[in-house]
Design a protein around this motif. Structure first.
Motif, PDB file in Angstrom:
ATOM      1  N   GLU A   1      34.282  27.723  55.891  1.00  0.00           N
ATOM      2  CA  GLU A   1      34.269  28.798  56.885  1.00  0.00           C
ATOM      3  C   GLU A   1      33.369  28.468  58.066  1.00  0.00           C
ATOM      4  OE1 GLU A   1      32.840  33.491  57.341  1.00  0.00           O
ATOM      5  OE2 GLU A   1      32.863  32.549  55.356  1.00  0.00           O
TER       6      GLU A   1
ATOM      7  N   ALA B   1      44.665  26.949  42.890  1.00  0.00           N
ATOM      8  CA  ALA B   1      44.385  28.039  43.826  1.00  0.00           C
ATOM      9  C   ALA B   1      43.761  27.499  45.106  1.00  0.00           C
ATOM     10  CB  ALA B   1      43.467  29.065  43.172  1.00  0.00           C
ATOM     11  N   TYR B   2      42.862  26.517  44.978  1.00  0.00           N
ATOM     12  CA  TYR B   2      42.238  25.932  46.166  1.00  0.00           C
ATOM     13  C   TYR B   2      43.235  25.090  46.946  1.00  0.00           C
ATOM     14  CZ  TYR B   2      37.608  27.648  45.066  1.00  0.00           C
ATOM     15  OH  TYR B   2      36.531  28.478  44.845  1.00  0.00           O
TER      16      TYR B   2
ATOM     17  N   ASN C   1      51.617  19.454  49.955  1.00  0.00           N
ATOM     18  CA  ASN C   1      50.771  19.912  51.066  1.00  0.00           C
ATOM     19  C   ASN C   1      50.536  18.823  52.116  1.00  0.00           C
ATOM     20  OD1 ASN C   1      50.533  22.386  49.844  1.00  0.00           O
ATOM     21  ND2 ASN C   1      48.458  22.053  49.085  1.00  0.00           N
TER      22      ASN C   1
ATOM     23  N   GLU D   1      46.286  25.715  47.379  1.00  0.00           N
ATOM     24  CA  GLU D   1      47.095  26.641  48.161  1.00  0.00           C
ATOM     25  C   GLU D   1      46.281  27.278  49.289  1.00  0.00           C
ATOM     26  OE1 GLU D   1      50.062  28.907  49.737  1.00  0.00           O
ATOM     27  OE2 GLU D   1      50.203  27.213  48.346  1.00  0.00           O
ATOM     28  N   LYS D   2      45.082  27.737  48.958  1.00  0.00           N
ATOM     29  CA  LYS D   2      44.277  28.443  49.950  1.00  0.00           C
ATOM     30  C   LYS D   2      43.852  27.542  51.098  1.00  0.00           C
ATOM     31  CE  LYS D   2      40.213  31.445  50.376  1.00  0.00           C
ATOM     32  NZ  LYS D   2      39.125  32.148  49.643  1.00  0.00           N
ATOM     33  N   TYR D   3      43.575  26.271  50.782  1.00  0.00           N
ATOM     34  CA  TYR D   3      43.061  25.365  51.804  1.00  0.00           C
ATOM     35  C   TYR D   3      43.992  24.175  52.045  1.00  0.00           C
ATOM     36  CZ  TYR D   3      38.790  28.084  51.343  1.00  0.00           C
ATOM     37  OH  TYR D   3      37.878  29.114  51.329  1.00  0.00           O
ATOM     38  N   LYS D   4      45.285  24.432  51.982  1.00  0.00           N
ATOM     39  CA  LYS D   4      46.243  23.334  52.129  1.00  0.00           C
ATOM     40  C   LYS D   4      46.192  22.694  53.518  1.00  0.00           C
ATOM     41  CE  LYS D   4      50.005  26.669  52.853  1.00  0.00           C
ATOM     42  NZ  LYS D   4      51.282  27.164  52.253  1.00  0.00           N
ATOM     43  N   ASP D   5      45.650  23.410  54.487  1.00  0.00           N
ATOM     44  CA  ASP D   5      45.521  22.833  55.821  1.00  0.00           C
ATOM     45  C   ASP D   5      44.198  22.085  56.018  1.00  0.00           C
ATOM     46  OD1 ASP D   5      47.993  23.880  56.583  1.00  0.00           O
ATOM     47  OD2 ASP D   5      47.092  25.769  57.241  1.00  0.00           O
ATOM     48  N   ARG D   6      43.327  22.130  55.025  1.00  0.00           N
ATOM     49  CA  ARG D   6      42.021  21.470  55.148  1.00  0.00           C
ATOM     50  C   ARG D   6      41.884  20.267  54.224  1.00  0.00           C
ATOM     51  NH1 ARG D   6      38.224  25.107  57.221  1.00  0.00           N
ATOM     52  NH2 ARG D   6      36.896  23.289  57.578  1.00  0.00           N
TER      53      ARG D   6
ATOM     54  N   GLU E   1      33.579  27.608  49.852  1.00  0.00           N
ATOM     55  CA  GLU E   1      34.229  28.490  50.808  1.00  0.00           C
ATOM     56  C   GLU E   1      33.342  28.730  52.036  1.00  0.00           C
ATOM     57  OE1 GLU E   1      35.538  31.964  48.701  1.00  0.00           O
ATOM     58  OE2 GLU E   1      36.692  30.789  47.256  1.00  0.00           O
TER      59      GLU E   1
END
Length: 254
Positions: free
Chosen positions: A148, A171-172, A220, A174-179, A144
């Motif tokens: 960041e 969970a990752y 994603n 979803e949280k970082y679907k744009d990365r 993370e």
């Protein structure tokens, strides 16, 4: 959809002429490079071309490959026709246990390298292991911190290593679907099995719910999936089983 293969999985199954021919015969259309195939990049490109394979991505270790050795690394990437370059692992300081400050410093170096690589015409990102998910002394999670403090880089998610590090892949995702723009497809053997393979398993012959992972990743927009096994006892067997399983997970469509 194209199916890629991390050539590191076959580092002990050379000559590369036989490896590449076997991959092409089994339906792979892409491979992912690593340092072991960059010595004569034009010759390796010719081998891939002979068998109709492309190398859209490659691993370059260490991060210094895009600092002091920048020109050499970019030349290899160009010769092999890559689109994206990944740093696949941290060096010993970060592997042996360090603090958030050092991970943030690494992230800032990644961000600077990203600018240079992007300017040279390539995308750039990080490939994780388990170290990035093991809580630091202050409770932070290194992965993370990397994302960041290196906001421009992409993430090639090695899902099995996320699990080994104690993280929750879904969970990752979803949280970082744009990365997350690529994923390593590998599997973990049941507890106590495959000790000679460091506890890894051929894709589809382990414990990970890859059908669920594939649905989430494809949803994603991820379109680069790389089959990998860190220590296969039989790389040819792994390559054959991996692509067969991958097709059943919806990862491969005509």
């Amino acid at each position: 959809m194209n199916t890629s293969y991390q050539l590191y999985s076959s580092r002990e199954a050379t000559p590369w002429e036989d490896v590449v021919a076997h991959l092409a015969a089994n339906g792979y259309t892409q491979v992912e490079g690593f340092g072991g195939v960059y010595a004569d990049a034009p010759a390796f490109r010719a081998l891939l071309d002979q068998h109709g394979l492309k190398m859209p991505s490659g691993h370059f270790f260490p991060l210094g490959s895009f600092e002091g050795d920048f020109d050499k690394s970019i030349a290899a990437a160009k010769a092999l026709g890559m689109e994206v370059a990944y740093v696949p692992a941290p060096e010993d300081l970060w592997r042996n246990g360090t603090d958030a400050a050092n991970w943030i410093a690494l992230a800032k170096r990644l961000e600077e390298a990203c600018k240079k690589v992007n300017d040279a015409g390539f995308r750039f990102g990080w490939h994780n292991h388990h170290w990035e998910f093991m809580p630091l002394p202050g409770g932070e999670i290194a992965m993370e911190l990397i994302l960041e403090h290196a906001p421009s880089i992409e993430w090639e998610a090695d899902v099995a290593w996320i699990v080994r590090g104690g993280g929750d892949p879904m969970a990752y995702f979803e949280k970082y679907k744009d990365r997350i723009t690529a994923a390593h497809v590998k599997d973990i053997a049941p507890e106590g099995e495959n000790a000679d393979e460091d506890g890894w398993a051929d894709v589809g012959h382990g414990t990970l719910p890859w059908k669920d992972y594939m649905a989430a990743l494809r949803g994603n927009g991820v379109n680069l999936f790389v089959m990998e096994h860190d220590k296969p006892s039989d790389a040819r067997r792994f390559a054959e089983r991996a692509i067969a399983s991958f097709k059943t997970y919806g990862g491969h469509k005509p």
